[in-house]
Each structure stands twice: as structure tokens, then as C-alpha cells.
Scaffold this motif. Structure first.
Motif, mmCIF file in Angstrom:
data_model
loop_
_atom_site.group_PDB
_atom_site.id
_atom_site.type_symbol
_atom_site.label_atom_id
_atom_site.label_comp_id
_atom_site.label_asym_id
_atom_site.label_seq_id
_atom_site.Cartn_x
_atom_site.Cartn_y
_atom_site.Cartn_z
ATOM 1 N N LEU A 32 0.893 -1.206 0.077
ATOM 2 C CA LEU A 32 -0.053 0.095 0.035
ATOM 3 C C LEU A 32 0.894 1.351 0.089
ATOM 4 N N GLU A 33 1.835 1.204 0.889
ATOM 5 C CA GLU A 33 2.994 2.389 1.051
ATOM 6 C C GLU A 33 3.334 2.530 -0.384
ATOM 7 N N ASP A 34 3.985 1.531 -1.132
ATOM 8 C CA ASP A 34 4.670 1.785 -2.081
ATOM 9 C C ASP A 34 3.938 2.026 -3.286
ATOM 10 N N GLY A 35 2.508 1.752 -3.353
ATOM 11 C CA GLY A 35 1.679 2.111 -4.443
ATOM 12 C C GLY A 35 1.385 3.864 -4.176
ATOM 13 N N VAL A 36 1.161 4.033 -3.301
ATOM 14 C CA VAL A 36 0.774 5.511 -2.942
ATOM 15 C C VAL A 36 2.150 6.357 -3.207
ATOM 16 N N TRP A 39 2.485 7.174 -7.061
ATOM 17 C CA TRP A 39 1.758 8.143 -7.448
ATOM 18 C C TRP A 39 2.460 9.603 -7.049
ATOM 19 N N PHE A 40 2.979 9.770 -5.825
ATOM 20 C CA PHE A 40 3.583 11.109 -5.335
ATOM 21 C C PHE A 40 4.847 11.130 -5.768
ATOM 22 N N GLN A 41 5.448 10.184 -6.199
ATOM 23 C CA GLN A 41 6.861 10.390 -6.569
ATOM 24 C C GLN A 41 7.051 9.806 -8.184
ATOM 25 N N TRP A 42 6.021 10.020 -8.851
ATOM 26 C CA TRP A 42 5.826 9.397 -10.357
ATOM 27 C C TRP A 42 7.071 9.902 -11.224
ATOM 28 N N SER A 43 7.261 11.135 -11.172
ATOM 29 C CA SER A 43 8.618 11.533 -12.071
ATOM 30 C C SER A 43 9.642 11.020 -11.590
ATOM 31 N N GLU A 44 9.768 11.107 -10.254
ATOM 32 C CA GLU A 44 11.311 10.661 -9.505
ATOM 33 C C GLU A 44 11.462 9.007 -10.165
ATOM 34 N N VAL A 64 6.055 2.421 -13.941
ATOM 35 C CA VAL A 64 5.368 3.052 -12.741
ATOM 36 C C VAL A 64 4.122 2.892 -12.653
ATOM 37 N N LEU A 65 3.297 2.816 -13.613
ATOM 38 C CA LEU A 65 1.758 2.542 -13.863
ATOM 39 C C LEU A 65 1.382 1.142 -13.447
ATOM 40 N N LEU A 66 2.176 0.196 -13.595
ATOM 41 C CA LEU A 66 2.157 -1.228 -13.537
ATOM 42 C C LEU A 66 2.356 -1.178 -11.970
ATOM 43 N N ASN A 67 3.554 -0.968 -11.413
ATOM 44 C CA ASN A 67 3.728 -0.881 -9.957
ATOM 45 C C ASN A 67 2.316 -0.203 -9.158
ATOM 46 N N LEU A 68 1.938 0.947 -9.552
ATOM 47 C CA LEU A 68 0.794 1.541 -8.719
ATOM 48 C C LEU A 68 -0.283 0.627 -9.022
ATOM 49 N N LEU A 69 -0.730 0.279 -10.113
ATOM 50 C CA LEU A 69 -2.022 -0.385 -10.242
ATOM 51 C C LEU A 69 -1.930 -1.790 -9.498
ATOM 52 N N GLY A 70 -0.800 -2.609 -10.068
ATOM 53 C CA GLY A 70 -0.551 -3.956 -9.504
ATOM 54 C C GLY A 70 -0.817 -3.826 -7.938
ATOM 55 N N GLN A 71 0.038 -3.028 -7.202
ATOM 56 C CA GLN A 71 0.056 -3.172 -5.754
ATOM 57 C C GLN A 71 -1.178 -2.604 -5.082
#
Length: 264
Positions: A32-36, A39-44, A64-71
Motif C-alpha cells: 500500500l505504501e509503495d503504491g501510494v 503516485w506522489f513520486q511518479w516523475s522521480e 510506474v503505472l504497473l507498480n501503482l495499479l498492481g500493488q
């Protein structure tokens, strides 16, 4: 020892209705923490992947999108108790993807921690899976000890203890030696499934103390790199705590010394 086991049994009786829910929430907390954070550190994150692998910004953004949605998607499925198997498979995929993308494969400490997270997911699969049935009617089964559920519990227990290998301190001070001896003994007990609930509960208390003492990221300003490192360690440790709580709630399974003792 018997008094300590009585305390552990009493704890389980009092918490049996909500302990599995707490365990699942703790277990998925790092995802959960890594997925959030994605989102907040997308560009980095995108810039890091692009600079490391020279794959272009499009593929870096897809990563990054796969990490966000997958997690986040996997966590929602697990917490809601809907399609837990698919949620676990999604998180397994994220672990494998990050292991390669962030070169964790060559760092023994982080590799063992990722494997420990995988062990927690195996325990989640074991929790939601019933006893295996024979595929062929009339053919005797291999026995309850060889069922997929119990094998998943064995694999989960063994992988979970890898987390504690990263906490051992190889120096000759008295405190470090005592911590290593006690910790190693508890690790072995959980891995072989002997006095499992008591050993796992003791490791939970030990990890909680370490986590809130040494990984207190809230005491570090957010702009300092150490804040992110401690936050990462805090939630990874919390996930392993969740896996150990599942061991306490579910027991060691059929492939364990505790189960063998019943037969003896």
C-alpha cells in the motif's frame, strides 16, 4: 515454557476473531505504501528507471503505472477477501518486477527481505485455500501433510525467517551475541514448526520493538533521504509482522514438528 505457551494460547483465544484481519492489513502495508509512493513520486521513479535501463520515458512510465495499479489493486482484493489468489499473484508479480528493475537480485539483504514478503503472500494463499482434494475419484490422496495448503504454510514459514537473517549483527559485543543466539533459536523453531505459535509471537514482539525504535521515520524530516529509507524498512518489517501473525492465527500446518508431536 508451559506458562509461556498458556499465555500465547490465551492471546490467541482473545484475539482469534480479529487477528487474521490485523495480520492481512499488516502484511499488505508495504505494498500500500509503495503504491501510494508511486503516485506522489511518479516523475522521480520514472526518471530513475529511464536513467538505469535507458528504456525511454514511455516504458518507464508504464513501469510506474504497473507498480501503482498492481500493488493497490492487489491490496484491495486481499483486504476485501475477494479473489485473494489474484491479488497475491499480482503482488508476486510486483515483487519479481521490482527485484529485477531495482537490481535487488544482487543485494543479499534486500533480496532476503523480498523473499520474506513472498513468504507472507504464501501464507495468505494458504489461509484462503481449503484442503486439497484428489483429482481422480477413487484414488487415495497423498495425505493431509502433502496438501497444497500445508506445503504453502511450510514455504511461507521458511521464507519469512529470511527477514531475521538481515537483522543479525556480526560483532562480539555481549548484547549482539545474545540477540543473535535468541533470534537464531526462534528462527529455527518457526522454520521447523516446533512451539510455532509461541516462537512466532515472540518474534512479533521483538520485531515491533526493533521497528518502532530503529525505523522511526516520523522523527526525520521528509526532505532527507534517510526518511524514505527508514519508511521503506518500517513498512517492510510491518509486512513480515503480518506474516508472523498469520502463523500465530493459522498454526504451523501439517508439515511441522508440532503436527508430528500429535501423531507421536
Amino acid at each position: 515454557m508451559s506458562q509461556a505457551e498458556d499465555v500465547a494460547d490465551q492471546f490467541l483465544r482473545v484475539t482469534k476473531h480479529y487477528l487474521p484481519h490485523v495480520a492481512r492489513l499488516c502484511l499488505v502495508s508495504t505494498f500500500l505504501e509503495d503504491g501510494v509512493r508511486m503516485w506522489f513520486q511518479w516523475s522521480e521513479q520514472s526518471e530513475y528507471i529511464d536513467s538505469t535501463w535507458s528504456c525511454g520515458r514511455f516504458l518507464a512510465n508504464v513501469f510506474v503505472l504497473l507498480n501503482l495499479l498492481g500493488q493497490l489493486g492487489g491490496c484491495v482484493l486481499i483486504i476485501s477477501r475477494n479473489f485473494v489468489q489474484y491479488g497475491c499473484c499480482s503482488l508476486f508479480g510486483i515483487i519479481a518486477l521490482q527485484t529485477v528493475a531495482y537490481s535487488i537480485l544482487w543485494d543479499p539483504k534486500f533480496l532476503m527481505r523480498n523473499l520474506a514478503l513472498g513468504g507472507g503472500l504464501l501464507l495468505l494463499l494458504a489461509e484462503c485455500r481449503g484442503e486439497a482434494r484428489s483429482v481422480f475419484a477413487g484414488v487415495p490422496s497423498l495425505g493431509h501433510q502433502s496438501s497444497p495448503k500445508h506445503l504453502l504454510q511450510l514455504g511461507g514459514r521458511v521464507l519469512l525467517v529470511l527477514m531475521f537473517m538481515t537483522l543479525l549483527h556480526f560483532d562480539l559485543s555481549l548484547i549482539s551475541v545474545l540477540q543473535n543466539l535468541v533470534g537464531s533459536a526462534l528462527i529455527v523453531l518457526v522454520a521447523v514448526g516446533f512451539k510455532t505459535k509461541l516462537a512466532a509471537l515472540t518474534l512479533v514482539v521483538w520485531l515491533l520493538c526493533i521497528n518502532f525504535t530503529f525505523n522511526a521515520f516520523w522523527n526525520i524530516p521528509s526532505y532527507k533521504p534517510m526518511h524514505d529509507f527508514l519508511k521503506y524498512d518500517f513498512f517492510q518489517t510491518t509486512s513480515v509482522i503480518g506474516g508472523l501473525l498469520l502463523v500465530v492465527a493459522l498454526g504451523p500446518g501439517g508439515v511441522s514438528m508440532d503436527e508430528k508431536k500429535k501423531e507421536w
